[in-house]
Design a protein around this motif. Structure first.
Motif, PDB file in Angstrom:
ATOM      1  N   ASP A 193      87.411 113.719  55.408  1.00 52.55           N
ATOM      2  CA  ASP A 193      86.508 112.868  54.638  1.00 52.55           C
ATOM      3  C   ASP A 193      85.271 113.650  54.188  1.00 52.55           C
ATOM      4  O   ASP A 193      84.714 114.441  54.948  1.00 52.55           O
ATOM      5  CB  ASP A 193      86.082 111.673  55.498  1.00 52.55           C
ATOM      6  N   SER A 194      84.849 113.411  52.954  1.00 50.44           N
ATOM      7  CA  SER A 194      83.607 114.012  52.449  1.00 50.44           C
ATOM      8  C   SER A 194      82.456 113.050  52.717  1.00 50.44           C
ATOM      9  O   SER A 194      82.561 111.860  52.423  1.00 50.44           O
ATOM     10  CB  SER A 194      83.713 114.281  50.945  1.00 50.44           C
ATOM     11  N   ILE A 195      81.383 113.575  53.273  1.00 46.56           N
ATOM     12  CA  ILE A 195      80.241 112.744  53.646  1.00 46.56           C
ATOM     13  C   ILE A 195      79.160 112.848  52.574  1.00 46.56           C
ATOM     14  O   ILE A 195      78.766 113.949  52.181  1.00 46.56           O
ATOM     15  CB  ILE A 195      79.683 113.163  55.014  1.00 46.56           C
ATOM     16  N   LEU A 196      78.689 111.708  52.103  1.00 44.14           N
ATOM     17  CA  LEU A 196      77.650 111.651  51.081  1.00 44.14           C
ATOM     18  C   LEU A 196      76.327 111.264  51.736  1.00 44.14           C
ATOM     19  O   LEU A 196      76.245 110.260  52.440  1.00 44.14           O
ATOM     20  CB  LEU A 196      78.027 110.624  50.006  1.00 44.14           C
ATOM     21  N   GLU A 197      75.305 112.076  51.526  1.00 46.04           N
ATOM     22  CA  GLU A 197      73.991 111.811  52.124  1.00 46.04           C
ATOM     23  C   GLU A 197      73.158 110.932  51.188  1.00 46.04           C
ATOM     24  O   GLU A 197      73.029 111.233  49.997  1.00 46.04           O
ATOM     25  CB  GLU A 197      73.257 113.126  52.404  1.00 46.04           C
ATOM     26  N   MET A 198      72.584 109.877  51.739  1.00 47.62           N
ATOM     27  CA  MET A 198      71.813 108.916  50.956  1.00 47.62           C
ATOM     28  C   MET A 198      70.370 108.871  51.450  1.00 47.62           C
ATOM     29  O   MET A 198      70.102 109.021  52.653  1.00 47.62           O
ATOM     30  CB  MET A 198      72.435 107.511  51.072  1.00 47.62           C
ATOM     31  N   GLN A 199      69.455 108.641  50.517  1.00 45.43           N
ATOM     32  CA  GLN A 199      68.051 108.426  50.856  1.00 45.43           C
ATOM     33  C   GLN A 199      67.566 107.186  50.123  1.00 45.43           C
ATOM     34  O   GLN A 199      67.696 107.089  48.897  1.00 45.43           O
ATOM     35  CB  GLN A 199      67.202 109.639  50.472  1.00 45.43           C
ATOM     36  N   LYS A 200      67.035 106.236  50.868  1.00 54.01           N
ATOM     37  CA  LYS A 200      66.548 104.982  50.295  1.00 54.01           C
ATOM     38  C   LYS A 200      65.145 104.692  50.833  1.00 54.01           C
ATOM     39  O   LYS A 200      64.809 105.069  51.965  1.00 54.01           O
ATOM     40  CB  LYS A 200      67.470 103.816  50.664  1.00 54.01           C
ATOM     41  N   GLU A 201      64.353 104.029  50.024  1.00 56.02           N
ATOM     42  CA  GLU A 201      63.052 103.598  50.504  1.00 56.02           C
ATOM     43  C   GLU A 201      62.630 102.318  49.793  1.00 56.02           C
ATOM     44  O   GLU A 201      63.074 102.012  48.690  1.00 56.02           O
ATOM     45  CB  GLU A 201      61.994 104.678  50.312  1.00 56.02           C
ATOM     46  N   PHE A 202      61.783 101.543  50.462  1.00 55.03           N
ATOM     47  CA  PHE A 202      61.221 100.326  49.865  1.00 55.03           C
ATOM     48  C   PHE A 202      59.898 100.043  50.562  1.00 55.03           C
ATOM     49  O   PHE A 202      59.587 100.609  51.622  1.00 55.03           O
ATOM     50  CB  PHE A 202      62.181  99.140  50.001  1.00 55.03           C
ATOM     51  N   THR A 203      59.098  99.187  49.961  1.00 52.61           N
ATOM     52  CA  THR A 203      57.790  98.843  50.508  1.00 52.61           C
ATOM     53  C   THR A 203      57.856  97.480  51.179  1.00 52.61           C
ATOM     54  O   THR A 203      58.283  96.491  50.579  1.00 52.61           O
ATOM     55  CB  THR A 203      56.726  98.827  49.407  1.00 52.61           C
ATOM     56  N   PHE A 204      57.440  97.441  52.428  1.00 52.68           N
ATOM     57  CA  PHE A 204      57.454  96.198  53.201  1.00 52.68           C
ATOM     58  C   PHE A 204      56.073  95.978  53.802  1.00 52.68           C
ATOM     59  O   PHE A 204      55.606  96.775  54.618  1.00 52.68           O
ATOM     60  CB  PHE A 204      58.512  96.281  54.302  1.00 52.68           C
ATOM     61  N   LYS A 205      55.385  94.932  53.344  1.00 55.58           N
ATOM     62  CA  LYS A 205      54.039  94.603  53.826  1.00 55.58           C
ATOM     63  C   LYS A 205      53.101  95.809  53.725  1.00 55.58           C
ATOM     64  O   LYS A 205      52.333  96.111  54.649  1.00 55.58           O
ATOM     65  CB  LYS A 205      54.090  94.085  55.262  1.00 55.58           C
ATOM     66  N   GLY A 206      53.209  96.510  52.596  1.00 52.61           N
ATOM     67  CA  GLY A 206      52.322  97.629  52.329  1.00 52.61           C
ATOM     68  C   GLY A 206      52.751  98.938  52.941  1.00 52.61           C
ATOM     69  O   GLY A 206      52.120  99.978  52.699  1.00 52.61           O
ATOM     70  N   SER A 207      53.821  98.930  53.729  1.00 49.46           N
ATOM     71  CA  SER A 207      54.304 100.148  54.375  1.00 49.46           C
ATOM     72  C   SER A 207      55.557 100.647  53.660  1.00 49.46           C
ATOM     73  O   SER A 207      56.457  99.860  53.344  1.00 49.46           O
ATOM     74  CB  SER A 207      54.625  99.866  55.849  1.00 49.46           C
ATOM     75  N   VAL A 208      55.624 101.967  53.400  1.00 45.29           N
ATOM     76  CA  VAL A 208      56.805 102.551  52.766  1.00 45.29           C
ATOM     77  C   VAL A 208      57.852 102.838  53.845  1.00 45.29           C
ATOM     78  O   VAL A 208      57.610 103.620  54.764  1.00 45.29           O
ATOM     79  CB  VAL A 208      56.452 103.847  52.014  1.00 45.29           C
TER      80      VAL A 208
END
Length: 385
Positions: A193-208
């Motif tokens: 299997d090939s592994i795909l690296e993901m990066q996600k971010e969102f802001t929650f109550k002013g915190s990233v």
């Protein structure tokens, strides 16, 4: 030695000799190559016509061949790789394509039909531009051509365009007493299997909030050609081990110590704000094909169904509160049972469920956004185990 003993010994020796005469091919199956043994006698000389007589003649020719070797090896691979009916069919199809790469499409289709029948499935051949295979199934499958014979529905397992017209089919069906084909989704765990690296971010109550995790390339490929099923099927599919082990501990640590309501609110925000709805040129939501949780975690966008599947999975695994899915004519979301309900809750089996909408965009994912009792009353409740 008795006559019966001689018969058993003869059969054993015949199988040994047949096995020694067998050859092998390497069949590409997603990320893995699978060795399949076969006897050369299965390559019968036959020119196909779209009629019962031609199909029957081919069937009888193959019955006289050493086909049992290839069926046995395919069944072995099915067991070892934990293939469900759909992926077993794909392995049979790939085997036919490899073994008979210089033959016509109809030849390969007819061989696939024969092997599926000898593997225990009730399958027929439809006569379109090319032979089209249909399996008897009791599963709820969408956007596929169906042939109804008596009280049985036969669903196309080929990716041909759906036809609304009546088509001819081969009425020679030797496997009518065979088992129904089950389209339920279970995914194999293959090597390479090939592994795909993901990066996600969102802001929650002013915190990233930042997350790095992995996704299985195999899981994405598995689903690209999978027939479209009812929504409940997608809720039942687990994450791949690599995705589960890379993402879930992070989320578990992040919500540790929070109340049930706050933990669910955070997970709702994660799904809503990390995977935004996508709109077309007229600002209408894009309707994706149904997606398992793994797919939603990969794509930057999602629709109500894919995001509801992901949200349900996260809450089930990390919080454990009872949930139901709410199905509307053109929408789906999830409702969660807390000790205290919020907004306009849905009553089900004497419990009150707070509606959670994963497909909205906002700073913080509040419960029951713009909900109403009248709206929820039109929804069909789906219970997911």
């Amino acid at each position: 030695m008795t006559f019966r003993g001689f018969g058993t010994l003869f059969l054993f020796l015949a199988l040994v000799v047949q096995g020694l005469m067998a050859e092998t091919i390497e069949v590409n199956f997603y990320s893995q190559k699978i060795s399949i043994a076969y006897d050369k006698s299965v390559a019968v000389d036959h020119s196909f016509s779209a009629n019962d007589q031609s199909i029957r003649l081919y069937y009888n020719q193959l019955l006289q061949s050493g086909y049992t070797i290839i069926v046995s090896d395919l069944q072995r691979a099915k067991k070892e790789l934990h293939l469900n009916d759909w992926f077993y069919y794909e392995l049979v199809r790939n085997t036919a394509a490899t073994l008979f790469k210089n033959e016509s499409e109809n030849y390969r289709q007819a061989f696939t039909w024969f092997i599926l029948g000898e593997s225990g499935y009730n399958v027929i051949i439809g006569f379109t531009k090319s032979f089209e295979l249909y399996v008897y199934s009791q599963s709820e499958v969408y956007d596929r051509s169906i042939i109804t014979l008596g009280d049985k529905d036969y669903v196309s397992i080929d990716n041909f365009p759906k036809t609304g017209s009546t088509m001819g089919y081969c009425q020679f069906i030797p496997g009518t007493m065979n088992a129904a084909f089950d389209f339920s989704i279970t995914l194999p765990n293959l090597k390479g299997d090939s592994i795909l690296e993901m990066q996600k971010e969102f802001t929650f109550k002013g915190s990233v909030e930042k997350y790095t995790y992995s996704v299985s390339s195999n899981f994405l490929e598995f689903m690209r050609g999978y027939p479209k099923l009812n929504s409940q099927e997608y809720f039942s599919v687990q994450l791949s081990p690599v995705t589960y082990n890379s993402l879930m501990p992070q989320l578990k640590e992040r919500i540790k110590g929070l109340s049930e309501e706050d933990a669910v609110r955070y997970l709702l925000s994660f799904v809503r704000l990390t995977f935004s709805p996508q709109f077309d040129s007229e600002n209408k939501p894009v309707d994706f094909n149904p997606m398992i949780a793994e797919e939603t975690l990969y794509y930057a966008y999602g629709d109500c169904e894919g995001k509801s599947v992901l949200f349900h999975f996260l809450v089930k695994e990390l919080v454990g509160t009872p949930m139901i899915a709410l199905l509307y004519p053109n929408h789906i979301n999830v409702a969660v049972q807390f000790n205290q309900s919020y907004g306009s809750p849905v009553k089900f089996n004497d419990g009150l469920y707070t509606v959670c909408e994963p497909n909205l965009v906002g700073d913080i994912a509040e419960f029951d956004h713009a909900g109403s009792t009248e709206k929820y009353a039109r929804a069909r409740v789906m219970v997911i185990n």
